[in-house]
Design an enzyme around this catalytic site. Sequence first.
Site, PDB file in Angstrom:
ATOM      1  N   GLU A 140     105.586  -4.775  34.715  1.00 26.88           N
ATOM      2  CA  GLU A 140     106.098  -5.717  35.723  1.00 26.88           C
ATOM      3  C   GLU A 140     107.289  -6.507  35.194  1.00 26.88           C
ATOM      4  O   GLU A 140     107.292  -6.983  34.072  1.00 26.88           O
ATOM      5  CB  GLU A 140     104.980  -6.689  36.152  1.00 26.88           C
ATOM      6  N   CYS A 164      96.853 -10.695  40.188  1.00 30.33           N
ATOM      7  CA  CYS A 164      97.662 -10.303  39.020  1.00 30.33           C
ATOM      8  C   CYS A 164      98.984 -11.055  38.992  1.00 30.33           C
ATOM      9  O   CYS A 164      99.398 -11.563  37.953  1.00 30.33           O
ATOM     10  CB  CYS A 164      97.890  -8.792  39.001  1.00 30.33           C
ATOM     11  N   HIS A 182     100.533  -3.253  34.873  1.00 28.16           N
ATOM     12  CA  HIS A 182      99.510  -2.690  35.754  1.00 28.16           C
ATOM     13  C   HIS A 182      99.168  -1.271  35.308  1.00 28.16           C
ATOM     14  O   HIS A 182     100.062  -0.478  35.005  1.00 28.16           O
ATOM     15  CB  HIS A 182     100.008  -2.639  37.210  1.00 28.16           C
TER      16      HIS A 182
HETATM   17  N1  PCA Z   1      94.325  -5.996  39.989  1.00 23.50           N
HETATM   18  C1  PCA Z   1      94.529  -6.981  41.030  1.00 23.50           C
HETATM   19  C2  PCA Z   1      93.794  -8.211  40.543  1.00 23.50           C
HETATM   20  C3  PCA Z   1      92.930  -7.760  39.420  1.00 23.50           C
HETATM   21  C4  PCA Z   1      93.403  -6.412  39.093  1.00 23.50           C
HETATM   22  O1  PCA Z   1      93.012  -5.719  38.139  1.00 23.50           O
HETATM   23  C5  PCA Z   1      96.003  -7.187  41.358  1.00 23.50           C
HETATM   24  O2  PCA Z   1      96.789  -6.228  41.234  1.00 23.50           O
HETATM   25  O3  PCA Z   1      96.391  -8.274  41.785  1.00 23.50           O
END
Ligand code: PCA
Length: 194
Positions: free
Chosen positions: A78, A141, A165
Amino acid sequence: MKILITGFEPFGENEKNISQEVLQYIDDSLNGVAIVKRVLPVVFNECIEIVTSLIDKGKPDAVICLGQRASYDGIAIERIAINLMDSKNADNNGFAPKDEVIAKNGEIAYFSTLPIKQIFDKINSLGIVSKISNTAGLYVCNNLMYGVLHHISANKLPIVSGFIHLPSFGKMELNSVIEAVNSAIIEIIIHIRK
Ligand code: PCA
């Protein structure tokens, strides 16, 4: 040197969260650097409070936050977190915010301070599907990434931080996910030691 790395508990329909599972396979020490691991609740703002208190007590040099995302079958590094929470899906506490800011007087957004291009180049060179992502979403997240970067910026702390992610279970070999996370940690260590 010390690095704090976090994962999340399962949420929504997911029975497991790969970001939680993967932490078991990350060593407690890598290239002479202590790696502190922590699994967080998928709860808006509470996850930020846990990490900022770990930062203030443990004074890590880097904070790497991991989460799971179903919309991409690769590793998404990200670039940016924005000051907004907006979600149809409730968090694990039943809270589904609508157009709410995370920090009232905070910046609109923060860029990751991790060496995202180096991390991407390394993971990509290993043949692992990956990209730099320009949105971490508006769910928990993004909330965590924003809150941690805001805390670091507001307190002028000498800490790099950002979010990665991971794909959902079964979308990528677990070994590749582990290799990607270890490679990211090593690139961050190289970056800090420069
Ligand atoms: N993914 C979610 C919240 C927790 C996770 O593992 C997200 O992408 O916001």
